[in-house]
Scaffold this motif. Structure first.
Motif, PDB file in Angstrom:
ATOM      1  N   GLY A  39      20.077  96.856  17.530  1.00  0.00           N
ATOM      2  CA  GLY A  39      19.842  95.587  16.894  1.00  0.00           C
ATOM      3  C   GLY A  39      18.575  95.011  16.544  1.00  0.00           C
ATOM      4  N   LYS A  40      17.475  95.856  16.782  1.00  0.00           N
ATOM      5  CA  LYS A  40      16.187  95.318  16.486  1.00  0.00           C
ATOM      6  C   LYS A  40      15.763  94.809  15.060  1.00  0.00           C
ATOM      7  CE  LYS A  40      14.008  99.409  17.786  1.00  0.00           C
ATOM      8  NZ  LYS A  40      15.249 100.145  17.954  1.00  0.00           N
ATOM      9  N   THR A  41      16.495  95.796  13.930  1.00  0.00           N
ATOM     10  CA  THR A  41      15.918  95.260  12.694  1.00  0.00           C
ATOM     11  C   THR A  41      16.977  94.056  12.398  1.00  0.00           C
ATOM     12  OG1 THR A  41      15.471  97.588  12.053  1.00  0.00           O
ATOM     13  CG2 THR A  41      16.133  95.927  10.378  1.00  0.00           C
ATOM     14  N   VAL A  42      18.145  93.958  12.864  1.00  0.00           N
ATOM     15  CA  VAL A  42      19.141  92.857  12.501  1.00  0.00           C
ATOM     16  C   VAL A  42      18.544  91.543  12.967  1.00  0.00           C
ATOM     17  CG1 VAL A  42      21.298  91.732  13.438  1.00  0.00           C
ATOM     18  CG2 VAL A  42      21.235  94.245  12.656  1.00  0.00           C
ATOM     19  N   LEU A  43      17.716  91.810  14.234  1.00  0.00           N
ATOM     20  CA  LEU A  43      17.125  90.555  14.717  1.00  0.00           C
ATOM     21  C   LEU A  43      15.770  90.044  13.699  1.00  0.00           C
ATOM     22  CD1 LEU A  43      16.824  88.716  17.285  1.00  0.00           C
ATOM     23  CD2 LEU A  43      15.320  90.105  18.108  1.00  0.00           C
ATOM     24  N   LEU A  44      15.000  91.142  13.046  1.00  0.00           N
ATOM     25  CA  LEU A  44      14.141  90.634  12.075  1.00  0.00           C
ATOM     26  C   LEU A  44      14.790  90.028  11.083  1.00  0.00           C
ATOM     27  CD1 LEU A  44      11.573  93.656  11.752  1.00  0.00           C
ATOM     28  CD2 LEU A  44      11.289  91.607  13.189  1.00  0.00           C
ATOM     29  N   LYS A  45      15.847  90.407  10.530  1.00  0.00           N
ATOM     30  CA  LYS A  45      16.465  89.894   9.409  1.00  0.00           C
ATOM     31  C   LYS A  45      16.944  88.599   9.492  1.00  0.00           C
ATOM     32  CE  LYS A  45      17.971  94.279   7.351  1.00  0.00           C
ATOM     33  NZ  LYS A  45      19.309  95.069   7.021  1.00  0.00           N
ATOM     34  N   HIS A  46      17.417  88.229  10.687  1.00  0.00           N
ATOM     35  CA  HIS A  46      17.620  86.698  11.260  1.00  0.00           C
ATOM     36  C   HIS A  46      16.514  85.999  10.962  1.00  0.00           C
ATOM     37  CE1 HIS A  46      21.377  88.176  13.168  1.00  0.00           C
ATOM     38  NE2 HIS A  46      21.889  86.773  12.804  1.00  0.00           N
ATOM     39  N   ILE A  47      15.475  86.281  11.118  1.00  0.00           N
ATOM     40  CA  ILE A  47      14.074  85.548  11.308  1.00  0.00           C
ATOM     41  C   ILE A  47      13.783  85.107   9.809  1.00  0.00           C
ATOM     42  CG2 ILE A  47      11.475  85.643  11.595  1.00  0.00           C
ATOM     43  CD1 ILE A  47      12.309  87.202  14.011  1.00  0.00           C
ATOM     44  N   ILE A  48      14.140  85.958   8.887  1.00  0.00           N
ATOM     45  CA  ILE A  48      13.580  85.816   7.366  1.00  0.00           C
ATOM     46  C   ILE A  48      15.122  85.199   6.619  1.00  0.00           C
ATOM     47  CG2 ILE A  48      11.640  87.137   7.132  1.00  0.00           C
ATOM     48  CD1 ILE A  48      13.345  89.380   5.950  1.00  0.00           C
ATOM     49  N   GLY A  49      15.957  85.050   7.288  1.00  0.00           N
ATOM     50  CA  GLY A  49      17.178  84.294   6.358  1.00  0.00           C
ATOM     51  C   GLY A  49      18.074  85.348   5.920  1.00  0.00           C
ATOM     52  N   LEU A  50      17.731  86.646   5.906  1.00  0.00           N
ATOM     53  CA  LEU A  50      18.580  87.645   5.242  1.00  0.00           C
ATOM     54  C   LEU A  50      19.883  87.693   5.922  1.00  0.00           C
ATOM     55  CD1 LEU A  50      16.042  90.514   4.310  1.00  0.00           C
ATOM     56  CD2 LEU A  50      17.433  89.208   2.749  1.00  0.00           C
ATOM     57  N   ILE A  51      19.895  87.510   7.215  1.00  0.00           N
ATOM     58  CA  ILE A  51      21.333  87.486   7.809  1.00  0.00           C
ATOM     59  C   ILE A  51      21.322  85.979   8.643  1.00  0.00           C
ATOM     60  CG2 ILE A  51      22.663  88.426   9.735  1.00  0.00           C
ATOM     61  CD1 ILE A  51      21.516  91.187   9.065  1.00  0.00           C
ATOM     62  N   ARG A  52      22.727  85.523   8.610  1.00  0.00           N
ATOM     63  CA  ARG A  52      22.785  84.201   9.345  1.00  0.00           C
ATOM     64  C   ARG A  52      23.528  84.420  10.675  1.00  0.00           C
ATOM     65  NH1 ARG A  52      20.803  79.974   6.312  1.00  0.00           N
ATOM     66  NH2 ARG A  52      20.431  80.625   4.209  1.00  0.00           N
ATOM     67  N   PRO A  53      23.213  83.952  11.775  1.00  0.00           N
ATOM     68  CA  PRO A  53      23.847  84.019  12.870  1.00  0.00           C
ATOM     69  C   PRO A  53      25.254  83.507  13.219  1.00  0.00           C
ATOM     70  CG  PRO A  53      22.349  82.177  13.327  1.00  0.00           C
ATOM     71  CD  PRO A  53      22.079  82.757  11.847  1.00  0.00           C
ATOM     72  N   ASP A  54      26.006  84.249  13.789  1.00  0.00           N
ATOM     73  CA  ASP A  54      27.264  83.662  14.153  1.00  0.00           C
ATOM     74  C   ASP A  54      27.370  82.433  14.901  1.00  0.00           C
ATOM     75  OD1 ASP A  54      28.639  85.725  12.681  1.00  0.00           O
ATOM     76  OD2 ASP A  54      28.797  86.910  14.474  1.00  0.00           O
ATOM     77  N   GLU A  55      26.122  82.280  16.048  1.00  0.00           N
ATOM     78  CA  GLU A  55      25.874  81.055  16.894  1.00  0.00           C
ATOM     79  C   GLU A  55      24.422  81.390  16.962  1.00  0.00           C
ATOM     80  OE1 GLU A  55      28.235  81.151  20.504  1.00  0.00           O
ATOM     81  OE2 GLU A  55      29.461  82.977  19.578  1.00  0.00           O
ATOM     82  N   GLY A  56      23.870  80.125  17.440  1.00  0.00           N
ATOM     83  CA  GLY A  56      22.554  80.178  17.780  1.00  0.00           C
ATOM     84  C   GLY A  56      21.595  79.657  16.491  1.00  0.00           C
ATOM     85  N   GLU A  57      20.292  79.587  16.898  1.00  0.00           N
ATOM     86  CA  GLU A  57      19.398  79.073  15.799  1.00  0.00           C
ATOM     87  C   GLU A  57      18.121  80.026  15.807  1.00  0.00           C
ATOM     88  OE1 GLU A  57      19.618  77.000  13.738  1.00  0.00           O
ATOM     89  OE2 GLU A  57      21.296  75.864  14.179  1.00  0.00           O
ATOM     90  N   VAL A  58      17.350  80.220  14.659  1.00  0.00           N
ATOM     91  CA  VAL A  58      16.035  80.933  14.581  1.00  0.00           C
ATOM     92  C   VAL A  58      15.360  79.673  14.304  1.00  0.00           C
ATOM     93  CG1 VAL A  58      14.619  82.411  13.632  1.00  0.00           C
ATOM     94  CG2 VAL A  58      16.706  82.903  14.090  1.00  0.00           C
ATOM     95  N   ILE A  59      14.031  79.180  14.905  1.00  0.00           N
ATOM     96  CA  ILE A  59      13.525  77.923  14.426  1.00  0.00           C
ATOM     97  C   ILE A  59      12.043  78.608  14.297  1.00  0.00           C
ATOM     98  CG2 ILE A  59      12.519  75.871  15.162  1.00  0.00           C
ATOM     99  CD1 ILE A  59      15.207  75.487  16.871  1.00  0.00           C
ATOM    100  N   VAL A  60      11.363  78.405  13.329  1.00  0.00           N
ATOM    101  CA  VAL A  60       9.787  78.735  13.075  1.00  0.00           C
ATOM    102  C   VAL A  60       9.182  77.567  12.599  1.00  0.00           C
ATOM    103  CG1 VAL A  60       8.628  80.225  11.539  1.00  0.00           C
ATOM    104  CG2 VAL A  60      10.970  81.109  11.916  1.00  0.00           C
ATOM    105  N   ASP A  61       8.280  77.278  13.402  1.00  0.00           N
ATOM    106  CA  ASP A  61       7.440  76.157  13.357  1.00  0.00           C
ATOM    107  C   ASP A  61       8.204  74.739  12.836  1.00  0.00           C
ATOM    108  OD1 ASP A  61       5.102  77.787  13.657  1.00  0.00           O
ATOM    109  OD2 ASP A  61       4.944  77.845  11.540  1.00  0.00           O
ATOM    110  N   GLY A  62       9.440  74.521  13.939  1.00  0.00           N
ATOM    111  CA  GLY A  62      10.145  73.402  13.736  1.00  0.00           C
ATOM    112  C   GLY A  62      11.321  73.532  12.576  1.00  0.00           C
ATOM    113  N   LEU A  63      11.200  74.517  11.797  1.00  0.00           N
ATOM    114  CA  LEU A  63      12.402  74.883  10.583  1.00  0.00           C
ATOM    115  C   LEU A  63      13.185  75.493  11.415  1.00  0.00           C
ATOM    116  CD1 LEU A  63      10.135  75.487   7.601  1.00  0.00           C
ATOM    117  CD2 LEU A  63      11.340  73.351   8.062  1.00  0.00           C
TER     118      LEU A  63
END
Length: 244
Positions: A39-63
């Motif tokens: 799931g390492k690459t899946v995690l990266l894709k969440h950071i740039i918004g290519l995949i959206r989580p079922d639960e939880g949040e990715v926050i980058v500099d408050g966004l």
């Protein structure tokens, strides 16, 4: 800073990420290790918004990345570059055109300005004089350097690397590791790297996090991961028996 908060993601009923929590601090190099398919690459894709989580949040500099759509999401992505596992150069474009692809799409820079940027970024990755070469004439290590130059072209705040040394011989992999370390010192860019190459991870990481079973099961320094008492971590670090 990148904050990954209780991220969960499933595909076809299979949970790949299970309440993952991780912080990537500004200016630091955070390396995610783990076996292939964890799931390492899946995690990266969440950071740039290519995949959206079922639960939880990715926050980058408050966004909150999951709240960004359309023009806002594209604008956000200009701040984050990614170096793909296979370099992902376009075969029909020269080195220079590959490097300036994003700039030509998102800016109105002149040809002279674009040429100056190409020269600067190729110098950073020690590939001077290759502007007019085609990807087919480059070795694997050279393609990786051009991919890094392309990632640097828009002066990103963050660079994400997906398995940067996969497919490279040990000597070339060492040189790519050295380049990543040099760029960190020169540019002070925040980096997140996913890999199963432990030698590479030890060289470049400020912090190592291990992903297994959909969860982060370890966070610490290179020294700490080598001395971790967890059987699962030791099996990955030292082999099947978990011993030196």
């Amino acid at each position: 800073m990148i904050q990954i908060i209780n991220i969960s993601k499933s595909f076809n009923g299979h949970k790949v990420l299970d309440k993952v929590n991780l912080e990537v601090k500004e200016g630091a190099t955070t390396v995610i290790i783990g076996s292939s398919g964890c799931g390492k690459t899946v995690l990266l894709k969440h950071i740039i918004g290519l995949i959206r989580p079922d639960e939880g949040e990715v926050i980058v500099d408050g966004l909150k990345v999951s709240n960004l759509y359309g023009a806002e999401l594209f604008k956000f992505r200009e701040r984050i570059a990614i170096v793909f596992q296979g370099s992902a150069l376009l075969d029909s474009l020269t080195v220079a055109d590959n490097i300036t692809l994003g700039l030509r799409e998102h800016t109105k820079l002149s040809k002279a300005e674009l040429s100056k940027i190409v020269d600067e970024k190729l110098a950073l990755v020690k590939m001077e004089g290759t502007q007019n070469l085609m990807p087919s004439s480059l070795s694997g290590g050279m393609k990786k350097r051009v991919a890094i130059a392309r990632a640097l072209a828009m002066n990103p705040e963050y660079i994400l690397y997906d398995e940067p040394t996969t497919g490279l011989d040990p000597i070339t992999a060492d040189k790519i590791d050295e380049l990543i370390c040099d760029l960190k010192k020169t540019l002070s860019i925040t980096m997140m790297i996913v890999t199963h190459d432990l030698i590479s991870a030890y060289r470049i990481a400020d912090k190592i996090a291990m992903l297994a079973g959909g969860k982060i099961i370890f966070e610490g320094t290179s020294s700490e991961v080598k001395h971790c008492k967890s059987e699962e971590v030791r099996k990955f670090v030292y082999g099947r028996g978990g011993m030196l």
